[in-house]
Motif scaffolding. Structure first.
Motif, PDB file in Angstrom:
ATOM      1  N   LYS A 243     -14.072   4.838   6.094  1.00  0.00           N
ATOM      2  CA  LYS A 243     -15.233   5.120   6.938  1.00  0.00           C
ATOM      3  C   LYS A 243     -14.918   6.109   8.057  1.00  0.00           C
ATOM      4  N   SER A 244     -13.672   6.142   8.519  1.00  0.00           N
ATOM      5  CA  SER A 244     -13.345   7.014   9.649  1.00  0.00           C
ATOM      6  C   SER A 244     -13.397   8.494   9.272  1.00  0.00           C
ATOM      7  N   VAL A 245     -13.088   8.810   8.003  1.00  0.00           N
ATOM      8  CA  VAL A 245     -13.185  10.196   7.508  1.00  0.00           C
ATOM      9  C   VAL A 245     -13.890  10.164   6.149  1.00  0.00           C
ATOM     10  N   PRO A 246     -15.205   9.923   6.149  1.00  0.00           N
ATOM     11  CA  PRO A 246     -15.924   9.723   4.885  1.00  0.00           C
ATOM     12  C   PRO A 246     -15.982  10.959   3.996  1.00  0.00           C
ATOM     13  N   ASP A 247     -15.773  12.145   4.570  1.00  0.00           N
ATOM     14  CA  ASP A 247     -15.865  13.368   3.777  1.00  0.00           C
ATOM     15  C   ASP A 247     -14.560  13.741   3.094  1.00  0.00           C
ATOM     16  N   GLN A 248     -13.496  12.972   3.308  1.00  0.00           N
ATOM     17  CA  GLN A 248     -12.200  13.277   2.701  1.00  0.00           C
ATOM     18  C   GLN A 248     -11.841  12.233   1.654  1.00  0.00           C
ATOM     19  N   VAL A 249     -11.381  12.716   0.502  1.00  0.00           N
ATOM     20  CA  VAL A 249     -10.966  11.826  -0.588  1.00  0.00           C
ATOM     21  C   VAL A 249      -9.440  11.783  -0.619  1.00  0.00           C
ATOM     22  N   PHE A 250      -8.876  10.591  -0.578  1.00  0.00           N
ATOM     23  CA  PHE A 250      -7.420  10.397  -0.599  1.00  0.00           C
ATOM     24  C   PHE A 250      -6.994   9.972  -2.004  1.00  0.00           C
ATOM     25  N   ILE A 251      -5.773  10.347  -2.365  1.00  0.00           N
ATOM     26  CA  ILE A 251      -5.242  10.059  -3.691  1.00  0.00           C
ATOM     27  C   ILE A 251      -4.041   9.119  -3.558  1.00  0.00           C
ATOM     28  N   ALA A 252      -3.942   8.171  -4.483  1.00  0.00           N
ATOM     29  CA  ALA A 252      -2.807   7.250  -4.513  1.00  0.00           C
ATOM     30  C   ALA A 252      -2.475   6.918  -5.962  1.00  0.00           C
ATOM     31  N   LYS A 253      -1.252   6.453  -6.192  1.00  0.00           N
ATOM     32  CA  LYS A 253      -0.823   6.076  -7.539  1.00  0.00           C
ATOM     33  C   LYS A 253      -0.463   4.596  -7.572  1.00  0.00           C
ATOM     34  N   VAL A 254      -0.791   3.969  -8.691  1.00  0.00           N
ATOM     35  CA  VAL A 254      -0.471   2.551  -8.869  1.00  0.00           C
ATOM     36  C   VAL A 254       1.048   2.402  -8.911  1.00  0.00           C
ATOM     37  N   LYS A 255       1.570   1.579  -8.009  1.00  0.00           N
ATOM     38  CA  LYS A 255       3.020   1.407  -7.907  1.00  0.00           C
ATOM     39  C   LYS A 255       3.467   0.025  -8.347  1.00  0.00           C
ATOM     40  N   ARG A 256       2.712  -1.002  -7.970  1.00  0.00           N
ATOM     41  CA  ARG A 256       3.112  -2.376  -8.264  1.00  0.00           C
ATOM     42  C   ARG A 256       1.914  -3.179  -8.762  1.00  0.00           C
ATOM     43  N   MET A 257       2.141  -3.990  -9.809  1.00  0.00           N
ATOM     44  CA  MET A 257       1.113  -4.880 -10.347  1.00  0.00           C
ATOM     45  C   MET A 257       1.691  -6.291 -10.378  1.00  0.00           C
ATOM     46  N   SER A 258       0.913  -7.256  -9.903  1.00  0.00           N
ATOM     47  CA  SER A 258       1.439  -8.612  -9.774  1.00  0.00           C
ATOM     48  C   SER A 258       1.757  -9.240 -11.123  1.00  0.00           C
ATOM     49  N   GLY A 259       1.044  -8.859 -12.175  1.00  0.00           N
ATOM     50  CA  GLY A 259       1.314  -9.425 -13.495  1.00  0.00           C
ATOM     51  C   GLY A 259       0.774 -10.824 -13.692  1.00  0.00           C
ATOM     52  N   ALA A 260      -0.062 -11.292 -12.763  1.00  0.00           N
ATOM     53  CA  ALA A 260      -0.669 -12.628 -12.876  1.00  0.00           C
ATOM     54  C   ALA A 260      -2.003 -12.610 -12.147  1.00  0.00           C
ATOM     55  N   LEU A 261      -2.885 -13.538 -12.511  1.00  0.00           N
ATOM     56  CA  LEU A 261      -4.196 -13.626 -11.891  1.00  0.00           C
ATOM     57  C   LEU A 261      -4.179 -14.608 -10.732  1.00  0.00           C
ATOM     58  N   PRO A 283      -3.190   1.074   9.322  1.00  0.00           N
ATOM     59  CA  PRO A 283      -3.135  -0.251   8.699  1.00  0.00           C
ATOM     60  C   PRO A 283      -4.323  -1.100   9.125  1.00  0.00           C
ATOM     61  N   GLY A 284      -4.878  -1.827   8.179  1.00  0.00           N
ATOM     62  CA  GLY A 284      -6.037  -2.675   8.451  1.00  0.00           C
ATOM     63  C   GLY A 284      -7.352  -2.050   8.041  1.00  0.00           C
ATOM     64  N   MET A 285      -7.360  -0.751   7.718  1.00  0.00           N
ATOM     65  CA  MET A 285      -8.607  -0.102   7.291  1.00  0.00           C
ATOM     66  C   MET A 285      -9.050  -0.626   5.923  1.00  0.00           C
ATOM     67  N   ILE A 286     -10.368  -0.699   5.732  1.00  0.00           N
ATOM     68  CA  ILE A 286     -10.952  -1.059   4.441  1.00  0.00           C
ATOM     69  C   ILE A 286     -11.311   0.226   3.703  1.00  0.00           C
ATOM     70  N   ALA A 287     -10.848   0.343   2.485  1.00  0.00           N
ATOM     71  CA  ALA A 287     -11.071   1.551   1.680  1.00  0.00           C
ATOM     72  C   ALA A 287     -12.005   1.256   0.513  1.00  0.00           C
ATOM     73  N   GLU A 288     -12.802   2.263   0.144  1.00  0.00           N
ATOM     74  CA  GLU A 288     -13.637   2.192  -1.060  1.00  0.00           C
ATOM     75  C   GLU A 288     -12.861   2.883  -2.174  1.00  0.00           C
ATOM     76  N   VAL A 289     -12.320   2.083  -3.110  1.00  0.00           N
ATOM     77  CA  VAL A 289     -11.403   2.595  -4.122  1.00  0.00           C
ATOM     78  C   VAL A 289     -12.170   2.888  -5.409  1.00  0.00           C
ATOM     79  N   HIS A 290     -11.911   4.075  -5.981  1.00  0.00           N
ATOM     80  CA  HIS A 290     -12.533   4.486  -7.244  1.00  0.00           C
ATOM     81  C   HIS A 290     -11.446   4.502  -8.311  1.00  0.00           C
ATOM     82  N   ILE A 291     -11.551   3.569  -9.255  1.00  0.00           N
ATOM     83  CA  ILE A 291     -10.524   3.405 -10.279  1.00  0.00           C
ATOM     84  C   ILE A 291     -11.076   3.885 -11.615  1.00  0.00           C
ATOM     85  N   PRO A 292     -10.508   4.946 -12.226  1.00  0.00           N
ATOM     86  CA  PRO A 292     -10.987   5.404 -13.526  1.00  0.00           C
ATOM     87  C   PRO A 292     -10.619   4.410 -14.621  1.00  0.00           C
TER      88      PRO A 292
END
Length: 367
Positions: A243-261, A283-292
């Motif tokens: 929300k603080s910079v709504p016009d910018q899209v940030f990129i990240a890569k999946v690094k760790r998966m818990s492997g359990a529900l 830290p603490g910001m809420i992000a709107e994540v778009h997962i293909p």
């Protein structure tokens, strides 16, 4: 008695009228029956397989890559405070010093005991060495005297080693009076002032002295619903906004998966590493994540309007030999106008384009 011609004529006319009414009603009934059995024209389409590439939108939370709350190991007072909120520190940097006067006396006592035990050990060792050298001349020293000298030397050595350990322990405790940074980062909280009493328990230990965070890299945590866990793997790229910079899209890569529900949410926790050299993210910001969600294989895909959702379940209406048949299905991935379905279906089945609950099972239709 002579018959009345007028009465006969009236009776005959009434009979004819009644017969006409009966015949008319029968004809109408037959027409309605024919009309009911006639097939109703309805729009249908052929079921085809397709690859549905969609994007899943989920909320995520940013957190520091590393975070630690620093506490006091021993009861003491704040002597010096070298950092404050927002201070950038490096690993090993001195953050504050504590003061505990009783440790000075403990260290002095430990050093005194160490010197005393060292002197005793030196004397007993010298005595043993003299007796041993003398015992080399036969008949000068009895074996019992030499054994007692050996035992005395070993006892004093053990006491000397214990004194060294005690002094080392007190010195280690004094090292706790210096609070240093365990890693490089930024001070995000300070809960004490100069002269404040702190300790490992009781008053003065309710809050950490300092909180240190590494913010050059952040963690983005997302909970993936159970039905989508099979579409994501380590190394996949996702995008997100804040929300603080709504016009910018940030990129990240999946690094760790818990492997359990998670048993409460029925979802899998997934973490991404997010570079944050610009410090735009906190830290603490809420992000709107778009997962293909790319399609790995072809599946049955239909328009959203072709799905019939009722209180009894989810169905599609299939035309089988010009008769309506209800087929229960399960939903898969969804896009704006299409949806993936799974059920007892095959390619080229005729499905009703716009189903509704008024269309009954077994109803005759003309596709």
């Amino acid at each position: 008695m002579k018959a009345n011609p007028f009465l006969n004529t009236l009776t005959l006319a009434g009979g004819i009228a009644l017969l006409s009414t009966i015949i008319g009603c029968s004809a109408n009934t037959e027409k309605n029956a024919v009309k009911t059995e006639q097939a109703v024209a309805i729009a249908t389409f052929k079921l085809k397989k397709d690859k549905l590439n969609t994007t899943l939108q989920l909320p995520g939370e940013l957190s520091a890559y590393q975070q630690v709350d620093l506490y006091a190991k021993i009861s003491s007072f704040i002597k010096t405070l070298k950092v404050d909120i927002g201070s950038q520190v490096v690993k090993g940097q001195l953050l504050m010093t504590l003061e505990a006067p009783e440790t000075n006396s403990q260290l002095a006592a430990a050093q005194s005991r160490l010197k005393s035990q060292e002197a005793l050990y030196t004397a007993s060792k010298a005595n043993y060495d003299r007796l041993y050298e003398t015992s080399k001349t036969p008949g000068t020293i009895s074996k019992n005297d030499l054994d007692q000298a050996t035992a005395r030397r070993n006892s004093d050595l053990a006491q000397f080693e214990a004194a060294k350990a005690a002094r080392k322990e007190v010195a280690a405790i004094r090292d706790y009076l210096e609070i240093r940074a365990p890693f490089s980062g930024i001070i995000t909280a300070r809960n004490v002032n100069l002269g404040a009493y702190v300790g490992p328990s009781g008053k003065g230990s309710e809050f950490p002295l300092l909180t240190l965070q590494e913010q050059k890299n952040l963690r983005l945590a997302v909970s993936i619903p159970e039905m989508y866990t099979g579409y994501l793997k380590t190394g996949d790229q996702v995008s997100f906004t804040v929300k603080s910079v709504p016009d910018q899209v940030f990129i990240a890569k999946v690094k760790r998966m818990s492997g359990a529900l998670d048993l409460r949410l029925r979802s899998e926790k997934v973490e991404m590493d997010v570079p944050n050299m610009s410090k735009k993210l906190l830290p603490g910001m809420i992000a709107e994540v778009h997962i293909p969600l790319p399609a790995a294989a072809s599946t049955f895909v239909i328009p959203r309007g072709s799905l019939l959702e009722t209180a009894e379940g989810i169905y599609v209406l299939k035309s089988q030999n010009n008769k309506i048949e209800k087929v229960p299905v399960k939903k898969g991935r969804e896009s704006e106008d299409k949806i993936e379905i799974f059920g007892n279906l095959k390619a080229d089945d005729l499905l009703v384009a716009k189903p509704n609950e008024e269309i009954r099972t077994g109803q005759l239709v003309q596709p």
